[in-house]
Scaffold this motif. Structure first.
Motif, mmCIF file in Angstrom:
data_model
loop_
_atom_site.group_PDB
_atom_site.id
_atom_site.type_symbol
_atom_site.label_atom_id
_atom_site.label_comp_id
_atom_site.label_asym_id
_atom_site.label_seq_id
_atom_site.Cartn_x
_atom_site.Cartn_y
_atom_site.Cartn_z
ATOM 1 N N LEU A 64 31.264 42.265 46.712
ATOM 2 C CA LEU A 64 30.753 41.175 45.874
ATOM 3 C C LEU A 64 31.631 39.923 46.030
ATOM 4 N N SER A 65 32.944 40.104 46.057
ATOM 5 C CA SER A 65 33.828 38.941 46.232
ATOM 6 C C SER A 65 33.503 38.225 47.550
ATOM 7 N N LEU A 66 33.290 38.999 48.608
ATOM 8 C CA LEU A 66 32.976 38.388 49.909
ATOM 9 C C LEU A 66 31.631 37.660 49.849
ATOM 10 N N GLU A 67 30.674 38.260 49.159
ATOM 11 C CA GLU A 67 29.355 37.622 49.043
ATOM 12 C C GLU A 67 29.469 36.286 48.297
ATOM 13 N N LEU A 68 30.269 36.284 47.236
ATOM 14 C CA LEU A 68 30.393 35.050 46.436
ATOM 15 C C LEU A 68 31.194 33.986 47.187
ATOM 16 N N ILE A 69 32.155 34.426 47.979
ATOM 17 C CA ILE A 69 32.891 33.461 48.813
ATOM 18 C C ILE A 69 31.929 32.867 49.855
ATOM 19 N N ASP A 70 31.103 33.714 50.459
ATOM 20 C CA ASP A 70 30.108 33.227 51.435
ATOM 21 C C ASP A 70 29.160 32.214 50.810
ATOM 22 N N LEU A 71 28.862 32.445 49.534
ATOM 23 C CA LEU A 71 27.906 31.589 48.827
ATOM 24 C C LEU A 71 28.316 30.114 48.851
ATOM 25 N N VAL A 72 29.621 29.846 48.856
ATOM 26 C CA VAL A 72 30.061 28.443 48.820
ATOM 27 C C VAL A 72 30.324 27.904 50.227
ATOM 28 N N ARG A 73 29.981 28.703 51.221
ATOM 29 C CA ARG A 73 29.994 28.307 52.636
ATOM 30 C C ARG A 73 31.314 27.665 53.088
ATOM 31 N N PRO A 74 32.421 28.372 52.941
ATOM 32 C CA PRO A 74 33.698 27.793 53.391
ATOM 33 C C PRO A 74 33.803 27.781 54.914
ATOM 34 N N THR A 75 34.507 26.780 55.439
ATOM 35 C CA THR A 75 34.807 26.788 56.871
ATOM 36 C C THR A 75 36.037 27.669 57.080
ATOM 37 N N HIS A 76 36.301 28.044 58.327
ATOM 38 C CA HIS A 76 37.400 28.972 58.588
ATOM 39 C C HIS A 76 38.773 28.384 58.254
ATOM 40 N N ASP A 77 38.843 27.057 58.170
ATOM 41 C CA ASP A 77 40.144 26.467 57.823
ATOM 42 C C ASP A 77 40.259 26.174 56.319
ATOM 43 N N ALA A 78 39.323 26.681 55.535
ATOM 44 C CA ALA A 78 39.407 26.484 54.076
ATOM 45 C C ALA A 78 40.573 27.296 53.523
ATOM 46 N N ALA A 79 41.344 26.667 52.634
ATOM 47 C CA ALA A 79 42.446 27.396 51.983
ATOM 48 C C ALA A 79 41.869 28.206 50.825
ATOM 49 N N ILE A 80 42.171 29.501 50.844
ATOM 50 C CA ILE A 80 41.641 30.428 49.825
ATOM 51 C C ILE A 80 42.824 31.131 49.166
ATOM 52 N N VAL A 81 42.852 31.143 47.849
ATOM 53 C CA VAL A 81 43.909 31.883 47.149
ATOM 54 C C VAL A 81 43.271 33.000 46.321
ATOM 55 N N ASP A 82 43.849 34.202 46.453
ATOM 56 C CA ASP A 82 43.414 35.342 45.644
ATOM 57 C C ASP A 82 44.442 35.527 44.529
ATOM 58 N N ILE A 83 44.040 35.136 43.321
ATOM 59 C CA ILE A 83 44.944 35.171 42.169
ATOM 60 C C ILE A 83 44.966 36.593 41.589
ATOM 61 N N GLY A 84 46.156 37.146 41.435
ATOM 62 C CA GLY A 84 46.261 38.536 40.971
ATOM 63 C C GLY A 84 45.644 39.469 42.001
ATOM 64 N N GLY A 85 45.890 39.149 43.259
ATOM 65 C CA GLY A 85 45.264 39.910 44.349
ATOM 66 C C GLY A 85 45.764 41.342 44.442
ATOM 67 N N GLY A 86 46.989 41.586 43.971
ATOM 68 C CA GLY A 86 47.526 42.952 43.995
ATOM 69 C C GLY A 86 47.464 43.561 45.383
ATOM 70 N N GLU A 87 46.979 44.782 45.444
ATOM 71 C CA GLU A 87 46.871 45.483 46.732
ATOM 72 C C GLU A 87 45.469 45.339 47.336
ATOM 73 N N SER A 88 44.663 44.444 46.747
ATOM 74 C CA SER A 88 43.251 44.350 47.149
ATOM 75 C C SER A 88 43.074 44.173 48.652
ATOM 76 N N ARG A 89 41.988 44.743 49.149
ATOM 77 C CA ARG A 89 41.650 44.624 50.568
ATOM 78 C C ARG A 89 40.860 43.358 50.871
ATOM 79 N N LEU A 90 40.730 42.477 49.875
ATOM 80 C CA LEU A 90 40.026 41.217 50.138
ATOM 81 C C LEU A 90 40.720 40.458 51.266
ATOM 82 N N VAL A 91 42.050 40.430 51.241
ATOM 83 C CA VAL A 91 42.783 39.677 52.261
ATOM 84 C C VAL A 91 42.494 40.219 53.664
ATOM 85 N N ASP A 92 42.431 41.522 53.818
ATOM 86 C CA ASP A 92 42.131 42.129 55.131
ATOM 87 C C ASP A 92 40.784 41.620 55.637
ATOM 88 N N ASN A 93 39.810 41.607 54.693
ATOM 89 C CA ASN A 93 38.455 41.197 55.053
ATOM 90 C C ASN A 93 38.381 39.709 55.384
#
Ligand SMILES: C[S@@+](CC[C@H](N)C(=O)[O-])C[C@H]1O[C@@H](n2cnc3c(N)ncnc32)[C@H](O)[C@@H]1O
Length: 207
Positions: free
Chosen positions: A31-60
């Motif tokens: 779901l996080s990836l889908e919502l990030i896609d929704l705002v159509r970021p370019t590959h050089d967009a700066a993205i911060v995962d707040i309270g990211g912990g051990e989440s695999r979002l960064v890997d993706n």
């Protein structure tokens, strides 16, 4: 809750529990990836995962070609686990171990993502500090994606009390200058197969 108590809580969680021994674990943060896609970021967009912990979002995000990914968490132990999992790819990520309410953002971000960190801020002063940091970090035109427990979600997470939100309540919390562009209820299934109701919202900063 003081910053010290909060930090001790999370360092204890991450040094005593394995990745899939915490309720919030997800193999695939779809779901996080889908919502990030929704705002159509370019590959050089700066993205911060707040309270990211051990989440695999960064890997993706790295696998999708995003080049400017930051993971922020109060727990150094959590970040160390994520770094170890990524191996040599960890050097492509900016890692920040800090309480978000105390953070001085060193740059701006096109996307601020937070899954299940904001809802721990049950004191109004902490929420105000979080939103002040958010406003420093995300300029107008940027996007904010926040997932919290829903109004009918659990009252606690990791043994700590949480605030629960629907889209209107979260929008009210952020205040003026944010347009709600998407709201989604979501049932997260924990590793022990119970369901937790979440509310995800996507906002565009307008002013
Ligand atoms: C429920 S976990 C969610 C982790 C991750 N976002 C995920 O989806 O897997 C909440 C995370 O927020 C972090 N956290 C809690 N309060 C924080 C704060 N004030 N500043 C920074 N991180 C915080 C915790 O260390 C923990 O990693």
């Amino acid at each position: 809750m003081s910053e010290e108590v909060r930090k001790t809580h999370w360092e204890t969680v991450y040094t005593t529990r394995g990745e899939n021994e915490v309720s919030w674990f997800q193999d695939n943060p779809a779901l996080s990836l889908e919502l990030i896609d929704l705002v159509r970021p370019t590959h050089d967009a700066a993205i911060v995962d707040i309270g990211g912990g051990e989440s695999r979002l960064v890997d993706n995000l790295l696998a999708r070609g995003f080049e400017r990914v930051t993971v922020l968490d109060i727990s150094q132990a959590a970040l160390d686990v994520a770094k170890a999992r990524l191996g040599s790819r960890a050097s492509k990520v900016q890692w920040i171990a800090v309480d978000v309410t105390e953070w001085q953002p060193p740059q701006t971000f096109e996307i601020w993502h937070d899954r299940a960190a904001f809802h721990f801020l049950v004191d109004a002063a902490d929420r105000a500090a979080y939103i002040a940091r958010l406003k420093e970090a995300v300029p107008p035109g940027g996007h904010v994606i926040i997932g919290t427990f829903a109004i009918d979600g659990p009252e606690k997470c990791s043994g700590l009390p949480v605030n629960r939100y629907d889209a209107a309540r979260l929008a009210e919390e952020l205040g003026t200058g944010f347009a709600l562009i998407h709201a989604r209820r979501h049932d997260h299934v924990t590793p022990w197969k119970s369901e937790q109701r979440f509310q995800f919202c996507v906002f565009r900063r307008t002013a």
